[in-house]
Design a protein around this motif. Structure first.
Motif, PDB file in Angstrom:
ATOM      1  N   TYR A 125     100.741 -48.696   1.847  1.00 36.64           N
ATOM      2  CA  TYR A 125      99.856 -47.658   2.358  1.00 36.64           C
ATOM      3  C   TYR A 125     100.391 -46.942   3.586  1.00 36.64           C
ATOM      4  O   TYR A 125      99.748 -46.024   4.092  1.00 36.64           O
ATOM      5  CB  TYR A 125      98.483 -48.255   2.671  1.00 36.64           C
ATOM      6  N   THR A 127     102.134 -44.266   5.812  1.00 39.94           N
ATOM      7  CA  THR A 127     102.497 -42.874   5.586  1.00 39.94           C
ATOM      8  C   THR A 127     103.974 -42.635   5.883  1.00 39.94           C
ATOM      9  O   THR A 127     104.521 -41.586   5.535  1.00 39.94           O
ATOM     10  CB  THR A 127     101.632 -41.936   6.443  1.00 39.94           C
ATOM     11  N   ASN A 288      98.172 -43.179  13.865  1.00 40.42           N
ATOM     12  CA  ASN A 288      98.687 -42.464  12.685  1.00 40.42           C
ATOM     13  C   ASN A 288     100.135 -42.032  12.877  1.00 40.42           C
ATOM     14  O   ASN A 288     100.910 -41.966  11.917  1.00 40.42           O
ATOM     15  CB  ASN A 288      97.835 -41.231  12.388  1.00 40.42           C
ATOM     16  N   GLY A 292     101.983 -45.303  11.300  1.00 37.20           N
ATOM     17  CA  GLY A 292     101.820 -44.824   9.938  1.00 37.20           C
ATOM     18  C   GLY A 292     100.474 -45.108   9.313  1.00 37.20           C
ATOM     19  O   GLY A 292     100.360 -45.173   8.080  1.00 37.20           O
ATOM     20  N   PHE A 294      96.501 -43.955   8.414  1.00 39.83           N
ATOM     21  CA  PHE A 294      96.039 -42.687   7.862  1.00 39.83           C
ATOM     22  C   PHE A 294      94.588 -42.469   8.255  1.00 39.83           C
ATOM     23  O   PHE A 294      93.856 -43.430   8.550  1.00 39.83           O
ATOM     24  CB  PHE A 294      96.217 -42.659   6.341  1.00 39.83           C
TER      25      PHE A 294
END
Length: 395
Positions: A125, A127, A288, A292, A294
């Motif tokens: 998951y 990013t 974020n 990483g 979200f």
């Protein structure tokens, strides 16, 4: 066992003018305090374990479900079947995990043994490829929160080969990894058709973070290797020829494992995602971009589990907040960070949450998991253990 309870109305500054409306305090053992905290503005209901890390009778233990690399089990079950020295007085769920297998997404160290080593998180998951924050506890109860990365090497006849993972195949196909018996009976199933080059190993001896091996049988192209003799090396992509050279050279192969940053020998490592407090300030709003996460995960209100460390390093805070009910809204990462600061944390990070959020005190589930089926089987837990017959003064 010491026990007392206090219920009081308090007016402590929190977030956006909020306040704790009530707290109850229960000393469940010398050096371990359980607090229930309510803020009606959320509404938020938090359970807090305050652990005195300076108490020599207290130790923190990571635990994998089923004592296995894979598998899922409730925190209550793990707490109940702990068979080490001392008594479990508190426990929370740990790292994010693969919902199908129970495998943890980040580095795992249990009682000094490295079970899984990653440079970047194994999470599907992220990013972007990120190092995730992880809670480290050494053998003196010193606690750290770092974006922790495996730092491991294979050494043979003066040559040093960097390793990309321990008991995990990274996303980069150009990889050189080591599998050990902790992983299971054999190296990973090649479901991605990478056809790795595999070299079985025989364990000679192990001391601390170093293990010595010899080649157990001939190198093979593709397939899986039995790990009964101690381990195997697997290579893909451009690193296949590197492994073939290792096989040709033979002799003693030394595997040295550690982490970056390096805090010496660790007793326990529990992963999570992301760090939410650094040096007394919230950093959750940057998660974020730094780790990483979200928006739906970071800004949404969800049940949460978090760990924090006091400024002097002598108190560990294990915190759960319930959610996904009208009476329990859950928190965003920013709200969780502010709550952790209010509770006394100078450093803090997020563990797995949602339906996984669980706290057990003296064998009793004390929070309200959000799954309709009740307590969720998870991949790992962090246990607070009191040792009998050990002096309870500070170290």
């Amino acid at each position: 066992m010491l026990r007392f309870a206090v219920v009081a109305l308090v007016a402590l500054p929190f977030a956006a003018g909020a306040q704790w409306d009530s707290t109850s305090v229960d000393t469940i053992a010398a050096g371990v305090v359980h607090r229930r905290v309510v803020a009606n503005i959320g509404p938020w209901r938090l359970n807090v374990l305050e652990v005195d890390l300076g108490n020599k009778a207290i130790s923190l233990h990571g635990m994998k479900a089923m004592d296995s690399f894979v598998g899922r089990e409730t925190v209550s079950a793990m707490s109940g079947r702990y068979n080490g020295p001392g008594k479990v007085v508190g426990a929370v769920n740990g790292d994010f995990f693969n919902v199908k297998t129970g495998e943890s997404e980040n580095n795992v160290v249990i009682e000094g043994e490295l079970s899984k080593g990653v440079i970047f998180s194994d999470s599907p998951y992220d990013t972007f490829n990120a190092r995730h924050s992880q809670l480290e506890i050494d053998w003196t109860n010193r606690a750290y929160i770092e974006q922790l990365a495996l730092d491991a090497s294979l050494r043979q006849a003066g040559r040093v080969h960097h390793l990309n993972g321990i008991n995990v195949w990274p996303s980069d196909s150009n990889a050189l990894v080591v599998y050990t018996k902790v992983y299971g009976d054999s190296s990973y199933a090649d479901t991605a058709n990478r056809h790795p080059t595999v070299l079985p190993l025989r364990l000679i001896r192990k001391k601390g973070d170093t293990a010595w091996f010899r080649v157990a049988s001939v190198i093979r192209e593709g397939g899986r290797a039995a790990l009964g003799d101690g381990g195997a090396i697997a290579a893909g992509g451009a690193r296949r020829e590197e492994l073939r050279a290792i096989a040709r050279l033979g002799g003693t192969i030394r595997i040295v494992t550690g982490f970056n940053p390096d805090h010496g020998r660790l007793r326990t490592v529990v992963g999570g995602w992301p760090r939410i407090v650094r040096d007394g300030r919230s950093v959750a709003e940057y998660a974020n971009f730094v780790e990483g996460t979200f928006p739906r995960f970071s800004s949404g209100r969800h049940p949460r589990t978090a760990a924090g460390i006091s400024k002097d390093g002598l108190t560990l805070y294990l915190v759960t907040v319930d959610g996904r009910r009208e009476s329990d809204s859950g928190m965003s990462l920013v709200e969780m960070a502010k709550a952790m600061i209010q509770l006394g944390a100078y450093q803090a990070m997020n563990f797995d949450g949602g339906g996984s959020t669980t706290m057990v005190v003296n064998g009793t589930l004390i929070n309200r998991p959000s799954d309709q089926t009740g307590e969720r089987p998870v991949g790992s837990a962090l246990l607070v253990v009191i040792q009998d017959g050990v002096g309870q003064g500070r170290k």
